[in-house]
Design an enzyme around this catalytic site. Structure first.
Site, PDB file in Angstrom:
ATOM      1  N   TYR A  58       0.853  -1.187   0.000  1.00 31.57           N
ATOM      2  CA  TYR A  58       0.000   0.000   0.000  1.00 31.57           C
ATOM      3  C   TYR A  58       0.890   1.239   0.000  1.00 31.57           C
ATOM      4  O   TYR A  58       1.532   1.554   1.003  1.00 31.57           O
ATOM      5  CB  TYR A  58      -0.896   0.046   1.230  1.00 31.57           C
ATOM      6  CG  TYR A  58      -1.963  -1.020   1.325  1.00 31.57           C
ATOM      7  CD1 TYR A  58      -2.302  -1.808   0.227  1.00 31.57           C
ATOM      8  CD2 TYR A  58      -2.652  -1.230   2.512  1.00 31.57           C
ATOM      9  CE1 TYR A  58      -3.287  -2.772   0.315  1.00 31.57           C
ATOM     10  CE2 TYR A  58      -3.644  -2.188   2.609  1.00 31.57           C
ATOM     11  CZ  TYR A  58      -3.960  -2.959   1.511  1.00 31.57           C
ATOM     12  OH  TYR A  58      -4.934  -3.913   1.614  1.00 31.57           O
ATOM     13  N   LEU A 211     -18.512  -1.291   2.864  1.00 31.50           N
ATOM     14  CA  LEU A 211     -19.294  -0.207   2.241  1.00 31.50           C
ATOM     15  C   LEU A 211     -19.073  -0.184   0.733  1.00 31.50           C
ATOM     16  O   LEU A 211     -19.368   0.817   0.076  1.00 31.50           O
ATOM     17  CB  LEU A 211     -18.918   1.143   2.860  1.00 31.50           C
ATOM     18  CG  LEU A 211     -19.257   1.304   4.343  1.00 31.50           C
ATOM     19  CD1 LEU A 211     -18.846   2.684   4.839  1.00 31.50           C
ATOM     20  CD2 LEU A 211     -20.742   1.069   4.598  1.00 31.50           C
ATOM     21  N   ARG A 213     -16.453   0.100  -1.111  1.00 33.37           N
ATOM     22  CA  ARG A 213     -15.567   1.194  -1.518  1.00 33.37           C
ATOM     23  C   ARG A 213     -16.298   2.539  -1.582  1.00 33.37           C
ATOM     24  O   ARG A 213     -16.064   3.356  -2.459  1.00 33.37           O
ATOM     25  CB  ARG A 213     -14.915   0.856  -2.854  1.00 33.37           C
ATOM     26  CG  ARG A 213     -14.077  -0.403  -2.772  1.00 33.37           C
ATOM     27  CD  ARG A 213     -13.705  -0.970  -4.120  1.00 33.37           C
ATOM     28  NE  ARG A 213     -12.915  -2.178  -3.937  1.00 33.37           N
ATOM     29  CZ  ARG A 213     -13.419  -3.386  -3.688  1.00 33.37           C
ATOM     30  NH1 ARG A 213     -14.735  -3.534  -3.649  1.00 33.37           N
ATOM     31  NH2 ARG A 213     -12.658  -4.430  -3.499  1.00 33.37           N
ATOM     32  N   GLY A 214     -17.207   2.725  -0.641  1.00 33.85           N
ATOM     33  CA  GLY A 214     -17.951   3.970  -0.539  1.00 33.85           C
ATOM     34  C   GLY A 214     -19.248   3.976  -1.311  1.00 33.85           C
ATOM     35  O   GLY A 214     -20.064   4.896  -1.155  1.00 33.85           O
ATOM     36  N   SER A 217     -22.075   3.855   1.074  1.00 38.34           N
ATOM     37  CA  SER A 217     -21.842   4.666   2.268  1.00 38.34           C
ATOM     38  C   SER A 217     -22.938   5.697   2.479  1.00 38.34           C
ATOM     39  O   SER A 217     -23.070   6.255   3.568  1.00 38.34           O
ATOM     40  CB  SER A 217     -20.507   5.409   2.148  1.00 38.34           C
ATOM     41  OG  SER A 217     -20.568   6.372   1.094  1.00 38.34           O
TER      42      SER A 217
END
Length: 334
Positions: A58, A211, A213-214, A217
């Protein structure tokens, strides 16, 4: 609020009911604010979140260095309670490209040596290859991690994004604590074979993408302009008609959330929490306000009527589009 805990598979180790997935603080979702990322990590630790998840790839080590700094500057009591889960094996190039996965025993130990240094710790709590290396039997990769466990450099062995057959082979080689895999209202593929297998073997689930990846959300809109380098610009679920269809599912979910006086994100996280005490959702908050919202899911109780309404609003298989682009799906075993 006292943070509830869950058991990490059959290991007996207790972790917070929610974990913090730290990837977005370093990669794949556009630029992040370093100071806010550190503040969010500290806020999570202060709230009782003990499980921090990262990958050595990452941001090419940036995320591990960030977590290392957060742990180093946190109060001693919070630092000592933290458990760090690390994924390894993904090969990168200086341009940010991806070159496959390396699960050879020598590589496993090499990756671990660098992670220990970047994190500033003497052991990694959960260590796992990010994706199966098709050229190396899982027994060899897991065996190498088991050697690190024997030497005290790793506490528990994990798996990531593998199918039921590989889980069984790995578990026959060494004790496996948990499987990290995507699980959400929009991604329920593990329910058919993988989840029954992990439960049979006493392996926990660390659920990422809770979620999507949003997407679910409650904050994502059809006209949102994504930053350069944001993974979602290539994700099938965020494209054209797929996005419009998926956002309609979110609106159906929003009605249920509003009736309960909670947010869409909170009800989506609460749904994952409701699926079993062996599942620990990872929330990918990069900011303190999003973290606070996610922690609010711990106060949401879903009764049978709520669960039935959610199932009707977002039934299994309702999402439009695959969860990864085709090239990345090739590395995900099912």
């Amino acid at each position: 609020m006292t943070m509830p805990t869950r058991t990490l598979g059959t290991t007996g180790s207790q972790v917070s009911a929610l974990g913090l997935g730290c990837m977005g603080m370093s990669a794949l979702y556009g630029e992040a604010d370093r100071a806010e990322s550190l503040a969010t990590l500290h806020a999570a630790l202060e709230a009782g979140v003990t499980l921090l998840d990262t990958g050595d790839f990452y941001g090419m080590g940036h995320n591990e260095l960030l977590i290392g700094e957060a742990l180093r500057t946190a109060p001693a009591a919070r630092r000592e309670q933290a458990l760090v889960s690390v994924k390894f094996g993904a090969l990168r190039d200086p341009d940010g490209g991806w070159s496959g996965y390396d699960g050879r025993p020598a590589a496993v130990k090499n990756f671990a040596a660098y992670s220990l240094q970047r994190l500033g710790v003497d052991h990694i709590d959960v260590y796992r290859i990010a994706r199966l290396d098709p050229d190396v039997p899982i027994e060899e990769t897991v065996g190498a991690i088991a050697e690190l466990v024997e030497k005290g450099y790793v506490r528990h062995i994990g798996l990531s994004e593998v199918g039921a057959g590989t889980i069984r082979r790995a578990a026959a080689t060494a004790a496996i604590s948990d499987l990290q895999i995507e699980y959400s209202l929009l991604s329920r593929g593990i329910e058919d074979e993988i989840l029954p297998t992990t439960r049979e073997l006493g392996i926990g689930i660390t659920a990422y993408g809770v979620l999507s990846r949003g997407l679910i959300s409650g904050h994502f809109t059809a006209d949102r302009q994504l930053a350069p380098g944001d993974f979602r610009a290539m994700s099938p679920r965020f494209q054209g008609d797929n996005l419009r269809h998926n956002l309609n599912l979110v609106e159906a979910l929003r009605k249920i959330a509003e009736q309960k006086g909670v947010t869409v994100a909170q009800i989506a996280i609460a749904w994952v929490l409701s699926r079993g005490a062996d599942i620990v959702p990872l929330v990918g908050a990069r900011r303190r306000d999003r973290l606070t919202e996610a922690l609010g899911a711990l106060d949401v109780t879903l009764d049978a009527a709520d669960l039935a309404a959610i199932e009707e609003a977002v039934p299994a298989g309702a999402a439009a589009g695959a969860r990864y682009p085709a090239a990345q799906l090739a590395h995900v075993e099912r």
